[in-house]
Design a protein around this motif. Structure first.
Motif, short mmCIF file in Angstrom:
data_model
loop_
_atom_site.label_atom_id
_atom_site.label_comp_id
_atom_site.label_asym_id
_atom_site.label_seq_id
_atom_site.Cartn_x
_atom_site.Cartn_y
_atom_site.Cartn_z
N ARG A 96 0.82 -1.21 0.00
CA ARG A 96 0.00 0.00 0.00
C ARG A 96 0.86 1.26 0.00
N GLU B 47 1.02 4.16 -2.87
CA GLU B 47 0.69 5.56 -2.60
C GLU B 47 1.82 6.48 -3.03
N SER C 191 -0.96 12.16 5.55
CA SER C 191 -1.48 10.79 5.43
C SER C 191 -2.05 10.26 6.72
#
Length: 309
Positions: A54, A58, A308
């Motif tokens: 992930r 990103e 984030s």
């Protein structure tokens, strides 16, 4: 989601036995054999570590979007290739510290090798501002190239003690002197000032916060706000020596040296944080330029961007 300092919470997963096996395979089968292991490891991580997959995805999406906004098309980027690049870098670090790397064919990016070697031949000290992009093992090349230069690497090794102690055991005569630290206090600053006065270099990473209490500044990085530590820039202003952003990037033809000179860091007493922010932003902008050219060399596998959380 994690914080910009969540990298400290990642558990170490290395063992001396496994690293010795890698070195044995390298001695028997050479680079192709250990890179085959890196290829297999990258697939295992890609398939079974969703967090790393992930975070890689990103980052690559941010990078592509940022590059496109500047008229640069990077094409389709692969998280599996990104993870493979990291696995290769870790193995390369072990091989390098074992003294088995040939630095005779170093390449350069925009004259970086010649610029760094010219600095190394000078008598004075230099502060090398690195990042978790590529590797700093290229600094060991100075001794190989008959330029005796001691480099003191400041490193927070709390979550990688086994790995760092293993590297030290491989080459106790290395010109890289690793100094484990959690804070750049007055005593360390005095010690480093003494070392740089003798012509030694100091290397520090400028892209990670030690913890949530670390003093930081915000910069624009790949289209989002990111927090970078103030400490490296304060240290640079105290030591009063030239600062160079230096990285070792890997591609199909070997290691290439990147060196961008920032000069001496002078902080405005009345507006110190603004001064630090300007230097940190220049540093971040240089990292962006490198990542547009070497997208798979980014090795911050945690929630780096402050936005984030």
């Amino acid at each position: 989601m994690g914080s910009p300092a969540s990298w400290r919470k990642q558990r170490e997963s290395t063992s001396p036995f496994g690293m010795n096996v890698l070195l044995f395979i390298y001695r028997i089968g050479g680079k192709k054999a250990v890179y085959c292991i890196a290829w297999c490891a990258s697939w295992i991580i890609f398939l079974f570590n969703g967090r790393v997959r992930r975070i890689s995805g990103e980052y690559l999406e941010l990078l592509s979007r940022s590059a496109y906004g500047r008229g640069i098309r990077l094409g389709r980027l692969s998280s599996r290739r990104h993870i493979y690049s990291f696995c290769r870098a870790v193995i390369g670090k072990i091989v390098s510290w074992s003294g088995q790397t040939d630095f005779g064919e170093l390449g350069e990016i925009d004259g970086g090798l010649q610029r760094s070697l010219a600095r190394a031949k000078e008598a004075g000290g230099v502060l090398v501002m690195g990042a978790h992009i590529g590797n700093l093992e290229v600094l060991r090349a100075f001794n190989t190239l008959k330029i005796k230069k001691t480099v003191n690497v400041l490193m927070h090794a709390e979550n990688s003690l086994v790995f760092m102690n293993y590297l030290r055991s491989l080459n106790k005569d290395s010109s890289l002197n690793i100094i484990s630290t959690t804070d750049i206090g007055p005593s360390l600053s005095v010690e480093l000032a003494d070392r740089t006065s003798r012509g030694e270099w100091v290397a520090i990473m400028g892209d990670r916060l030690i913890d949530e209490s670390t003093r930081s500044v915000e910069v624009d990085f790949l289209g989002k706000k990111a927090k970078l530590p103030q400490g490296p820039w304060i240290l640079a202003s105290i030591l009063k020596i030239p600062v160079c952003i230096m990285l070792g990037l890997t591609d199909g033809s070997g290691i290439k040296v990147y060196c961008h000179e920032l000069g001496s860091v002078k902080l405005d007493r009345k507006n110190r944080e603004q001064s630090i922010q300007r230097y940190a932003q220049e540093y971040a902008s240089e990292l962006e330029k490198i990542l547009y050219r070497y997208p798979y060399e980014w090795f911050n596998f945690y929630d780096f961007w402050s936005g984030s959380e």
